[in-house]
Scaffold this motif. Structure first.
Motif, PDB file in Angstrom:
ATOM      1  N   SER A 149     -14.809  29.806 -45.989  1.00 44.97           N
ATOM      2  CA  SER A 149     -16.267  29.710 -45.941  1.00 44.97           C
ATOM      3  C   SER A 149     -16.721  28.729 -47.011  1.00 44.97           C
ATOM      4  O   SER A 149     -16.470  28.935 -48.203  1.00 44.97           O
ATOM      5  CB  SER A 149     -16.896  31.086 -46.173  1.00 44.97           C
ATOM      6  OG  SER A 149     -18.297  31.008 -46.200  1.00 44.97           O
ATOM      7  N   SER A 151     -19.826  26.490 -48.767  1.00 52.75           N
ATOM      8  CA  SER A 151     -21.269  26.303 -49.011  1.00 52.75           C
ATOM      9  C   SER A 151     -22.120  27.354 -48.322  1.00 52.75           C
ATOM     10  O   SER A 151     -23.248  27.076 -47.898  1.00 52.75           O
ATOM     11  CB  SER A 151     -21.718  24.900 -48.541  1.00 52.75           C
ATOM     12  OG  SER A 151     -20.977  23.888 -49.155  1.00 52.75           O
ATOM     13  N   ALA A 154     -25.017  33.853 -49.700  1.00 49.83           N
ATOM     14  CA  ALA A 154     -24.541  35.228 -49.843  1.00 49.83           C
ATOM     15  C   ALA A 154     -25.497  36.216 -49.194  1.00 49.83           C
ATOM     16  O   ALA A 154     -25.073  37.270 -48.723  1.00 49.83           O
ATOM     17  CB  ALA A 154     -24.355  35.579 -51.313  1.00 49.83           C
ATOM     18  N   ILE A 214     -13.315  31.042 -50.417  1.00 51.96           N
ATOM     19  CA  ILE A 214     -14.728  30.734 -50.633  1.00 51.96           C
ATOM     20  C   ILE A 214     -14.798  29.438 -51.430  1.00 51.96           C
ATOM     21  O   ILE A 214     -14.229  29.345 -52.528  1.00 51.96           O
ATOM     22  CB  ILE A 214     -15.429  31.878 -51.387  1.00 51.96           C
ATOM     23  CG1 ILE A 214     -15.376  33.171 -50.564  1.00 51.96           C
ATOM     24  CG2 ILE A 214     -16.879  31.510 -51.705  1.00 51.96           C
ATOM     25  CD1 ILE A 214     -15.730  34.411 -51.362  1.00 51.96           C
ATOM     26  N   HIS A 216     -17.377  26.319 -52.919  1.00 55.53           N
ATOM     27  CA  HIS A 216     -18.780  26.008 -53.205  1.00 55.53           C
ATOM     28  C   HIS A 216     -18.834  24.920 -54.261  1.00 55.53           C
ATOM     29  O   HIS A 216     -17.969  24.846 -55.139  1.00 55.53           O
ATOM     30  CB  HIS A 216     -19.513  27.251 -53.711  1.00 55.53           C
ATOM     31  CG  HIS A 216     -20.953  27.298 -53.342  1.00 55.53           C
ATOM     32  ND1 HIS A 216     -21.409  27.897 -52.178  1.00 55.53           N
ATOM     33  CD2 HIS A 216     -22.065  26.832 -53.978  1.00 55.53           C
ATOM     34  CE1 HIS A 216     -22.721  27.804 -52.121  1.00 55.53           C
ATOM     35  NE2 HIS A 216     -23.145  27.151 -53.206  1.00 55.53           N
ATOM     36  N   HIS A 227     -24.410  32.463 -55.435  1.00 54.96           N
ATOM     37  CA  HIS A 227     -24.043  32.866 -54.075  1.00 54.96           C
ATOM     38  C   HIS A 227     -22.530  33.000 -53.914  1.00 54.96           C
ATOM     39  O   HIS A 227     -22.054  34.073 -53.499  1.00 54.96           O
ATOM     40  CB  HIS A 227     -24.627  31.875 -53.059  1.00 54.96           C
ATOM     41  CG  HIS A 227     -26.102  32.036 -52.872  1.00 54.96           C
ATOM     42  ND1 HIS A 227     -26.660  32.699 -51.804  1.00 54.96           N
ATOM     43  CD2 HIS A 227     -27.145  31.628 -53.639  1.00 54.96           C
ATOM     44  CE1 HIS A 227     -27.977  32.701 -51.907  1.00 54.96           C
ATOM     45  NE2 HIS A 227     -28.294  32.050 -53.014  1.00 54.96           N
ATOM     46  N   PRO A 228     -21.720  31.983 -54.222  1.00 55.81           N
ATOM     47  CA  PRO A 228     -20.270  32.191 -54.095  1.00 55.81           C
ATOM     48  C   PRO A 228     -19.739  33.244 -55.056  1.00 55.81           C
ATOM     49  O   PRO A 228     -18.784  33.962 -54.722  1.00 55.81           O
ATOM     50  CB  PRO A 228     -19.681  30.809 -54.398  1.00 55.81           C
ATOM     51  CG  PRO A 228     -20.717  30.111 -55.206  1.00 55.81           C
ATOM     52  CD  PRO A 228     -22.016  30.595 -54.625  1.00 55.81           C
ATOM     53  N   LEU A 231     -20.266  36.509 -53.376  1.00 58.05           N
ATOM     54  CA  LEU A 231     -19.312  36.709 -52.282  1.00 58.05           C
ATOM     55  C   LEU A 231     -17.938  37.078 -52.824  1.00 58.05           C
ATOM     56  O   LEU A 231     -17.280  37.993 -52.310  1.00 58.05           O
ATOM     57  CB  LEU A 231     -19.222  35.444 -51.428  1.00 58.05           C
ATOM     58  CG  LEU A 231     -20.480  35.073 -50.633  1.00 58.05           C
ATOM     59  CD1 LEU A 231     -20.311  33.697 -50.001  1.00 58.05           C
ATOM     60  CD2 LEU A 231     -20.772  36.112 -49.563  1.00 58.05           C
ATOM     61  N   ALA A 232     -17.487  36.369 -53.851  1.00 59.18           N
ATOM     62  CA  ALA A 232     -16.175  36.659 -54.430  1.00 59.18           C
ATOM     63  C   ALA A 232     -16.138  38.056 -55.033  1.00 59.18           C
ATOM     64  O   ALA A 232     -15.141  38.784 -54.894  1.00 59.18           O
ATOM     65  CB  ALA A 232     -15.822  35.607 -55.474  1.00 59.18           C
ATOM     66  N   LEU A 241     -11.425  31.770 -54.752  1.00 56.16           N
ATOM     67  CA  LEU A 241     -12.710  31.131 -55.015  1.00 56.16           C
ATOM     68  C   LEU A 241     -12.472  29.770 -55.640  1.00 56.16           C
ATOM     69  O   LEU A 241     -11.805  29.656 -56.670  1.00 56.16           O
ATOM     70  CB  LEU A 241     -13.551  31.995 -55.958  1.00 56.16           C
ATOM     71  CG  LEU A 241     -14.852  31.379 -56.468  1.00 56.16           C
ATOM     72  CD1 LEU A 241     -15.809  31.106 -55.322  1.00 56.16           C
ATOM     73  CD2 LEU A 241     -15.493  32.281 -57.518  1.00 56.16           C
ATOM     74  N   LEU A 243     -14.719  26.770 -57.117  1.00 58.95           N
ATOM     75  CA  LEU A 243     -15.987  26.178 -57.520  1.00 58.95           C
ATOM     76  C   LEU A 243     -15.707  24.712 -57.825  1.00 58.95           C
ATOM     77  O   LEU A 243     -15.041  24.387 -58.815  1.00 58.95           O
ATOM     78  CB  LEU A 243     -16.562  26.901 -58.736  1.00 58.95           C
ATOM     79  CG  LEU A 243     -17.025  28.342 -58.499  1.00 58.95           C
ATOM     80  CD1 LEU A 243     -17.515  28.972 -59.797  1.00 58.95           C
ATOM     81  CD2 LEU A 243     -18.121  28.387 -57.435  1.00 58.95           C
TER      82      LEU A 243
END
Length: 271
Positions: A149, A151, A154, A214, A216, A227-228, A231-232, A241, A243
């Protein structure tokens, strides 16, 4: 607007072979015709990657074609236009009934002979791949083997940035929907969600043990990094994750190097 409740698959598929791949019209469980395309892998690969574009995107858009080209180095690639986008029928519900569109595309990938199927979604498509994976557990045709997923929001109704305030204007106002239809070839449903579908952050805990990535950017102008991180956190340590420094938003900002890394992650998690 009726929400997604259970996993569904396409009831039928009309397809035609084209040079280098195949085009198809998929029929979703609620009767919407979805424009789809298949690009074969570059070499012998036994996984299919289904690409879910962002809001106002379509399978013909250059950014989606670029992603398909890169991902073909890691598997067969299915791209499609969500309802209300491009040549697909229906009207966009901005992340609700789009789960049925994705499930139809996953089912088509399996019908092409792929035992393993991964989904990669961007922005709105990033929220859809999370919700689809959460709802398709235990469903043979809709089940996926890995999820990335990129960008994604959440939570719903976020208006904390100027770009998202413009998106909400396009979705909720008649003038905005007209501009979207004429200028962006995106036809938006006028009805509000009723009931409100499960949010991405509520969906994430239901995805395990399916591998989840994830992604982002720290320069995302639509959704900031909370937001990420949310989610994480909801995944409880079960998600990778990334970033990404300097990365903006969704498929339009995704450079080939990042797409190659996502493709390699999919290949490793589905091996």
């Amino acid at each position: 607007m009726e929400s997604f409740d259970e996993p569904h698959v396409a009831r039928s598929c009309l397809s035609a072979t084209t040079s280098g791949g195949r085009r198809a019209v998929l029929l979703t469980a609620d009767g919407v015709r979805i424009d789809a395309a298949y690009d074969p892998p570059d070499g012998e690969r036994d996984v299919a990657i289904v690409v879910a574009h962002g809001f106002t995107g379509a399978l013909e858009r250059p950014a989606v074609r670029r992603a398909a080209q890169v991902f073909s180095g890691y598997g067969g690639v299915v791209t499609f236009s969500f309802r209300g986008h491009g040549r697909s029928g229906g009207r966009s519900t901005v992340g609700d009934r789009e789960v049925l569109d994705l499930t139809a595309a996953v089912g088509w990938a399996r019908s092409l002979g792929y035992a393993r199927v991964a989904t990669v979604g961007f922005s709105m498509g990033g929220s859809v791949v999370l919700r689809q994976a959460a709802g398709a557990q235990g469903d043979a045709d809709g089940r996926v083997d890995a999820v990335a997923s990129v960008s994604a929001p959440a939570r719903w109704y976020y208006r904390g940035t100027a770009p998202m305030r413009r998106v909400h204007w396009a979705i909720t106002r008649p003038a905005g929907r007209l501009v979207s239809r004429v200028g962006l070839r995106t036809r938006i449903h006028s009805a509000e969600w009723d009931p409100v579908p499960l949010s991405p952050v509520e969906s994430v805990p239901l995805i395990a043990p399916t591998p989840l990535l994830i992604v982002h950017g720290d320069r995302d102008g639509y959704f900031p990094v909370d937001h990420p991180l949310s989610l994480a956190a909801a995944a409880g340590g079960a998600a990778d994750l990334w970033l990404e420094p300097g990365f903006g938003h969704a498929e339009n900002a995704a450079e080939p190097e990042l797409l190659r890394r996502i493709g390699a992650w999919v290949a490793a998690r589905t091996a």
